[in-house]
Design an enzyme around this catalytic site. Structure first.
Site, PDB file in Angstrom:
ATOM      1  N   ASP A 496       0.829  -1.208   0.000  1.00 34.50           N
ATOM      2  CA  ASP A 496       0.000   0.000   0.000  1.00 34.50           C
ATOM      3  C   ASP A 496       0.868   1.265   0.000  1.00 34.50           C
ATOM      4  O   ASP A 496       2.084   1.214   0.273  1.00 34.50           O
ATOM      5  CB  ASP A 496      -0.914  -0.025   1.239  1.00 34.50           C
ATOM      6  CG  ASP A 496      -2.272   0.615   0.972  1.00 34.50           C
ATOM      7  OD1 ASP A 496      -2.358   1.474   0.086  1.00 34.50           O
ATOM      8  OD2 ASP A 496      -3.232   0.251   1.681  1.00 34.50           O
ATOM      9  N   TYR A 497       0.244   2.398  -0.247  1.00 36.68           N
ATOM     10  CA  TYR A 497       0.962   3.682  -0.366  1.00 36.68           C
ATOM     11  C   TYR A 497      -0.090   4.775  -0.221  1.00 36.68           C
ATOM     12  O   TYR A 497      -0.683   5.211  -1.198  1.00 36.68           O
ATOM     13  CB  TYR A 497       1.628   3.704  -1.744  1.00 36.68           C
ATOM     14  CG  TYR A 497       2.580   4.832  -2.006  1.00 36.68           C
ATOM     15  CD1 TYR A 497       3.839   4.851  -1.414  1.00 36.68           C
ATOM     16  CD2 TYR A 497       2.238   5.868  -2.870  1.00 36.68           C
ATOM     17  CE1 TYR A 497       4.729   5.889  -1.687  1.00 36.68           C
ATOM     18  CE2 TYR A 497       3.116   6.901  -3.148  1.00 36.68           C
ATOM     19  CZ  TYR A 497       4.365   6.889  -2.554  1.00 36.68           C
ATOM     20  OH  TYR A 497       5.248   7.904  -2.828  1.00 36.68           O
ATOM     21  N   ASP A 566     -10.709   2.097  -3.259  1.00 38.91           N
ATOM     22  CA  ASP A 566     -11.264   1.734  -1.956  1.00 38.91           C
ATOM     23  C   ASP A 566     -12.782   1.733  -1.992  1.00 38.91           C
ATOM     24  O   ASP A 566     -13.426   1.254  -1.056  1.00 38.91           O
ATOM     25  CB  ASP A 566     -10.786   2.729  -0.878  1.00 38.91           C
ATOM     26  CG  ASP A 566      -9.421   2.346  -0.318  1.00 38.91           C
ATOM     27  OD1 ASP A 566      -8.871   1.307  -0.743  1.00 38.91           O
ATOM     28  OD2 ASP A 566      -8.910   3.078   0.550  1.00 38.91           O
TER      29      ASP A 566
HETATM   30  C1  GLA Z   1      -5.752   1.696   2.203  1.00 38.76           C
HETATM   31  C2  GLA Z   1      -6.178   0.534   1.324  1.00 38.76           C
HETATM   32  C3  GLA Z   1      -7.253  -0.247   2.021  1.00 38.76           C
HETATM   33  C4  GLA Z   1      -6.729  -0.743   3.340  1.00 38.76           C
HETATM   34  C5  GLA Z   1      -6.244   0.423   4.189  1.00 38.76           C
HETATM   35  C6  GLA Z   1      -5.541  -0.069   5.433  1.00 38.76           C
HETATM   36  O1  GLA Z   1      -6.780   2.615   2.343  1.00 38.76           O
HETATM   37  O2  GLA Z   1      -6.586   0.988   0.075  1.00 38.76           O
HETATM   38  O3  GLA Z   1      -7.682  -1.334   1.213  1.00 38.76           O
HETATM   39  O4  GLA Z   1      -5.689  -1.652   3.120  1.00 38.76           O
HETATM   40  O5  GLA Z   1      -5.334   1.244   3.462  1.00 38.76           O
HETATM   41  O6  GLA Z   1      -5.099   0.965   6.236  1.00 38.76           O
END
Ligand code: GLA
EC number: 3.2.1.22
Length: 761
Positions: A496-497, A566
């Site tokens: 993730d980022y 998301d």
């Molecule tokens: C980001 C990702 C989510 C989840 C959160 C966790 O928002 O896109 O899918 O993994 O981080 O903190």
């Protein structure tokens, strides 16, 4: 660039290698410097020494360029494949149109330095130590090696060499372009702007540009606008790819409303840092597309003897509309770009606990979810954020990559063993390039983040960006990931980022080198991914950036899948997924079934609808299984099994957008046809019925008109009088009616080939 790209055109599949060898075997010398035989599926590059013209033919595309009388490299043709014996007049610079618009500005160049009287977007701009900023590149030499062409250019007086690099993909005709800049002068100079390439379209005034825009939880909007004199700049200044614009473009003719017909020129950058694509119609109505690193706040000091390799700018041509352009991109990504191309593994059905538990992960809770997920036919169990450091919420812990001893007193092993015993593999969430100020790492190394000395450090989601360009940060990040993968049986990382850059300073290096951070950061990211993959070849990686903020052809060389958004509202997803597939294959597009009502819009959707929406990509489940009823489990189990019977078609097949959800359409219909043509799967969605109107008839595409196909509904909503089987011609021309009425309804059906149709078809 130091990074050694793993996937390349050179890694051709067996059959493609054979066709290439055949093409070489047919080498003919007919006055050409180098001539290879032509075949619709191969890639050949020829040079005519008399006219000084290069001709690249690959699949259904021809690309022609020449050296003009000013020794510049000029674009001559980009489009549908031409006749094998067609010849071209030598390249000739445009005449002076006016004293205000000199030939250098109006001639379509493949790559032009900023110098002379250039007013359009340059490909390269350099400042020399003496303050001189004039760069005039002229052709020096070239080399043809199979499907690769290098053209060397040099400044008229200084020892600055630029090699234009072309590589043609024999299967899709997609060209990969880049440039290598070499400093053979006696001192350093600073590159202030550098593109990988410029693409010039055939002269015309009726072009329309498509591009992708978005934001967090609202990625992948398709924009369409007519191209007029002036410039449209698509870009990211964020240090990363960004969702606001994606580095992809497609250009067709104004007014073409058919997805699958008409010419389309398209391209995408392979770069996960700040980037720029400018689409410019000049004073003589020539349209040029220049793409590479973003020139904003950029500067790269190139030492004597050093090379600078630009990212890749890929470009292609389709005679089959924007749908055909997408299908070429999909095919190229699967067969030539992804880490395991040309045979990347099908995406397993995964479960992810994020929406169910958020940060509240622990051994017992994850085990309970794993048990439930396994009963559905899930193949991979992924634990998301919250398992490490002092991570209770998003205020602390990033950077401290040890297993939290309260949540997992025995480490990760018991959970991983449990997941394995249930027949699934195990995946884990990480966010390696970030740090919370509330972490041991930051307390120990406050200088490891991007920052300007003495200035505030702007937080986003309570976190700062580690400066991955620093060798010590790179070593730390690689080290903890390698340790994690060595000590635990992990099959998958969700990488993730969750923010973009601010205060992008690098105080530890000389002021003249600080802007290198825009390049060195990304190179180190790629090299960490490459090194991890080499050492742990069975580990798969997902690129996630708070959703779809880091999806591009650069990161896709190192990752197996991406998280598009998301936003998991299955209705919103129709639009999001639709936009995504303009540039990227459904074979990398993760799509989870989550709870209803969704957190996003508080919209209630049936479980079937949610499944059918997600089944258009790589299926995952992200719901709280602790709240599911036995009926939910039964439905989900059935639909996971159905998905497995069509996933190869969805992930590898040819995608047709029969009705796009764009422009507030009430309907959305996609169809995927398997590579062998034997299966087609269609998904149809209705927003709301109105005034008794039935659902529009669905006309399939891409079938064999003469073959017979048996139809089956995945969930029983076909019109009652639908024949059990009929010819491809019938399904494509007569069409199929589905019974969809009400709000947020969905249906899906498959067609399976069952022999040839009767005579007369
Ligand atoms: C980001 C990702 C989510 C989840 C959160 C966790 O928002 O896109 O899918 O993994 O981080 O903190």
């Amino acid at each position: 660039m130091n990074v050694k790209h793993q996937a390349s055109f050179a890694s051709l599949s067996g059959s493609r290698r054979i066709s290439w060898l055949c093409a070489l075997a047919l080498l003919v010398f007919t006055g050409f410097h180098a001539v290879a035989a032509m075949a619709q599926t191969g890639a050949t590059i020829r040079y005519d020494a008399t006219t000084r013209i290069f001709r690249i033919d690959a699949a259904n595309t021809s690309y022609v360029l020449g050296i003009n009388e000013n020794q510049q490299v000029q674009s001559l043709y980009w489009g549908k494949r031409l006749g094998a014996d067609d010849t071209f007049p030598a390249a000739k610079a445009m005449p002076e149109a006016a004293s205000f618009d000199l030939p250098i500005t109006t001639t379509p160049h493949e790559f032009i330095g900023w110098g002379g009287g250039l007013f359009v977007e340059p490909d390269l701009k350099i400042t020399f130590p003496d303050g001189n900023r004039d760069l005039v590149l002229k052709y020096v030499s070239h080399r043809i090696d199979g499907n690769k062409l290098d053209i060397v250019m040099k400044d008229i007086s200084r020892e600055v060499y630029v090699t234009l690099q072309y590589q043609a993909d024999p299967e899709t005709g997609i060209l990969r372009r880049s440039a290598d800049i070499e400093n053979r002068t006696d001192s350093p100079f600073t590159i202030e702007q550098v593109a990988a390439a410029t693409w010039n379209l055939p002269r015309g005034t009726d072009y329309r540009l498509r591009y992708l825009t978005g934001r967090w939880a609202g990625e992948w909007n398709v924009q369409k606008q007519d191209i007029h004199p002036g410039k449209t700049v698509l870009e990211s200044r964020r240090g990363t790819t960004g969702a606001q614009n994606n580095p992809w473009f497609a250009i067709d003719h104004v007014g073409n409303n058919d997805q699958d017909s008409g010419p389309v020129w398209f391209g995408a950058l392979g770069w996960s840092g700040s980037w720029q694509i400018s689409v410019e119609q000049d004073q003589l109505q020539q349209v040029r597309v220049t793409g590479g690193l973003n020139a904003f706040d950029f500067g790269y000091r190139l030492q004597k003897g050093e090379h600078f390799q630009t990212p890749y700018f890929y470009g292609g041509y389709s005679a089959h509309g924007i749908g055909g352009a997408s299908r070429l991109m999909h095919r190229f990504e699967i067969d030539s770009l992804l880490p395991h191309a040309p045979t990347p593994k099908l995406r397993p059905v995964l479960y992810n606990s994020w929406e169910a538990t958020e940060f509240r992960v622990d051994e017992a809770g994850q085990m309970a979810l794993a048990e439930k997920a396994a009963t559905l036919g899930v193949e991979r169990f992924v634990m998301d954020d919250g398992w490490f450091g002092q991570r209770k919420d998003d205020h602390a812990g990033l950077g401290d990559w040890y297993v939290n001893p309260q949540k997992f007193p025995h480490g990760l092993k018991p959970l991983i063993d449990k997941v394995h015993s249930l027949g699934m593999d195990f995946g884990l969430w990480v966010e390696p390039e970030m740090v919370n100020p509330d972490s041991d790492l930051y307390r120990k190394h406050p200088d490891w983040v991007l920052n300007f000395s003495g200035r505030p450090r702007t937080e986003g989601r309570n976190q700062l960006v580690l400066n991955l360009a620093r060798p010590d940060v790179r070593a730390y990040v690689y080290g903890f990931l390698d340790k994690l993968l060595t000590e635990n049986d992990i099959a998958f990382l969700k990488w993730d980022y969750n923010r973009n850059w601010s205060e992008p300073g690098w105080p530890a290096v000389a002021p003249e080198d600080q802007k290198k951070v825009y390049v060195d950061f990304i190179r180190n990211l790629y090299s960490i991914l490459a090194e991890l993959r080499a050492k742990h070849p069975n580990v798969e990686i997902e690129s996630c950036s708070g959703g779809g903020s880091r999806v591009d052809l650069g990161i896709l060389q190192y990752t197996d899948e991406v998280w598009p958004s998301d936003n998991t509202d299955a209705y919103d997803r129709l639009l999001i997924q639709n936009g995504f597939t303009y540039a990227y294959t459904p074979g990398v597009m993760m799509a989870w079934v989550t709870d209803s009502p969704t957190w996003v819009n508080q919209r209630t959707l049936s479980l079937e609808y949610r499944f059918l929406s997600s089944m258009q990509g790589s299926l995952g489940i992200g719901a709280n299984l602790n709240k599911w009823t036995p009926e939910d489990f039964a439905t989900a189990k059935k639909m996971v099994a159905q998905y497995k019977s069509i996933r190869e078609t969805v992930q590898r097949g040819s995608l047709y957008r029969l009705i796009t959800p764009e422009d507030n359409s009430e309907q959305s219909v996609t169809e995927s046809v398997s590579r062998d043509g034997k299966q087609a799967v269609t998904f149809a969605f209705l927003h709301s019925s109105r005034e008794l109107y039935p659902y529009p008839r669905i006309y399939l595409r891409g079938l064999d008109a003469k073959a017979n196909y048996r139809i089956s509904a995945l969930d029983g909503k076909l019109a009652k009088d639908t024949p059990d089987s009929a010819s491809g011609a019938y399904w494509m021309n007569h069409g199929v009616d589905v019974e969809l009425r009400g709000d947020f309804q969905a249906a899906a059906f498959t067609l399976e080939q069952a022999g040839a149709a009767k005579a007369g078809n």
